[in-house]
Design an enzyme around this catalytic site. Structure first.
Site, mmCIF file in Angstrom:
data_model
loop_
_atom_site.group_PDB
_atom_site.id
_atom_site.type_symbol
_atom_site.label_atom_id
_atom_site.label_comp_id
_atom_site.label_asym_id
_atom_site.label_seq_id
_atom_site.Cartn_x
_atom_site.Cartn_y
_atom_site.Cartn_z
ATOM 1 N N HIS A 248 0.810 -1.229 0.000
ATOM 2 C CA HIS A 248 0.000 0.000 0.000
ATOM 3 C C HIS A 248 0.842 1.277 0.000
ATOM 4 O O HIS A 248 0.534 2.248 0.703
ATOM 5 C CB HIS A 248 -0.944 -0.003 1.191
ATOM 6 N N HIS B 178 -10.026 2.662 -0.347
ATOM 7 C CA HIS B 178 -10.110 1.538 0.588
ATOM 8 C C HIS B 178 -11.270 1.711 1.569
ATOM 9 O O HIS B 178 -11.112 1.513 2.776
ATOM 10 C CB HIS B 178 -8.784 1.404 1.348
ATOM 11 N N GLU C 45 -12.105 -3.122 -3.563
ATOM 12 C CA GLU C 45 -11.072 -2.198 -4.014
ATOM 13 C C GLU C 45 -10.799 -2.409 -5.503
ATOM 14 O O GLU C 45 -10.247 -3.434 -5.898
ATOM 15 C CB GLU C 45 -9.786 -2.400 -3.218
#
Length: 335
Positions: A104, A175, A300
């Site tokens: 991420h 997210h 996502e």
């Protein structure tokens, strides 16, 4: 006809005393609050029901950054194996922030930044950020923006845009954790999930395959058919019926070819009658329910994890001067 409106406020501050600004977009039925911390979706309310997990204070978002509640994730959403990749013959080493891998965007990814926010017209809030060359190991000065709109047909529309002055890689996503039955706003990471949970949610995903993962949740490069497995959501079924790990899903669904006006996934709350449809131009959806946080789940929209190390995957290279754009919509309706 609904009229869009936007309000703006100083919502709180984080530990270094920087202020956090929040904007709320509404059309009368759907209200969405977004904030400059992480260019995040902070709250979603449809016909009086909270639809997305949120914290009540800015400092809680800072304290629990790992949860990524509603955040923009980048430069690269998902994992990159060993925190390294090669681009045009050169090796780049990224921050290893998750079990020896890059996750991420690294230790200080986009979800931890305070972006520059502005109101565009009467129906859009846009956040912008400069990610400097070398940040977290990525090449190129990357200018990125995220725009949020609430449409007349009760959709939250998210548009990503990015341009770099050097060749780089990119994979952006939002997210947010949703539950169409509504979210218990008293949710805490330290309490058991509330009564409204995934057992009351019916899910559809337009995907014939998922990505095969190794023991570190890194794609092997192979795609697995969903036929006869817990990953087959091509016919709507209860989300919690076939939990593959008893802890939840964290898997990449390879979307079948589709038109952008067709939903690639939808979830229906059997208690509320609310359906959340997901539309995207991206090749995959990551279904995340791991730990069942607050009885919610994330859809996502993104490219595949570890694509820079898999030439057989759809490409995530952004060439210098080229413009990356992508749009995802979550549309809310009631039967």
């Amino acid at each position: 006809m609904h009229s869009e409106r936007i309000t703006e406020e100083i919502w709180g501050e984080i530990s270094d005393s920087r202020k956090v600004k929040r904007y709320t977009l509404s059309n009368g039925e759907l209200s969405v609050s977004v904030m400059d911390l992480g260019a995040s979706v902070q709250r979603v309310v449809f016909r009086g029901l909270d639809m997305a997990l949120s914290f009540p204070k800015a400092k809680l978002y800072e304290k629990f950054f790992f949860a990524c509640f509603g955040a923009t994730v980048g430069r690269y959403a998902g994992r990159i194996a060993g925190g390294q990749f090669r681009l045009d013959g050169r090796e780049y080493r990224l921050t290893q922030n998750h079990n020896g891998h890059h996750l991420h965007g690294g230790a200080l990814g986009f979800s931890r930044k305070i972006w520059e926010g502005s109101v565009i017209g009467d129906d859009c809030v846009q956040f912008t950020l400069l990610s400097p060359d070398g940040e977290e190991g990525y090449p190129g000065n990357l200018n990125v923006s995220v725009s949020y709109r609430v449409t007349r047909d009760n959709a939250l529309e998210i548009t990503f845009r990015a341009v770099s002055d050097r060749d780089t890689v990119i994979n952006l996503t939002n997210h947010s954790y949703f539950n169409p039955n509504g979210i218990d706003t008293r949710f805490s990471l330290f309490r058991k999930p509330p009564k409204t949970d995934n057992r009351d949610v019916q899910l559809f995903i337009n995907a014939d395959h998922t990505l095969k993962l190794d023991g570190n949740d890194i794609p092997t490069g192979k795609q697995l058919p969903v036929d006869g497995t817990p990953f087959d959501f091509r016919t709507p079924k209860m989300l919690a019926d076939d939990d593959p790990s008893h802890g939840g899903f964290d898997h990449t669904f390879v979307l079948n070819p589709h038109e952008t006006e067709q939903p690639v996934a939808f979830a229906t709350g059997l208690k509320s009658g609310v359906t959340i449809e997901c539309f995207t131009d991206q090749p995959a959806v990551q279904l995340f329910t791991l730990g069942n946080p607050g009885g919610a789940f994330a859809l996502e929209t993104q490219h595949f994890p570890d694509s820079p190390n898999h030439p057989e995957f759809p490409g995530t290279v952004l060439r210098a001067g080229e413009i990356f754009t992508s749009t995802t919509k979550y549309r809310f309706s009631h039967d």
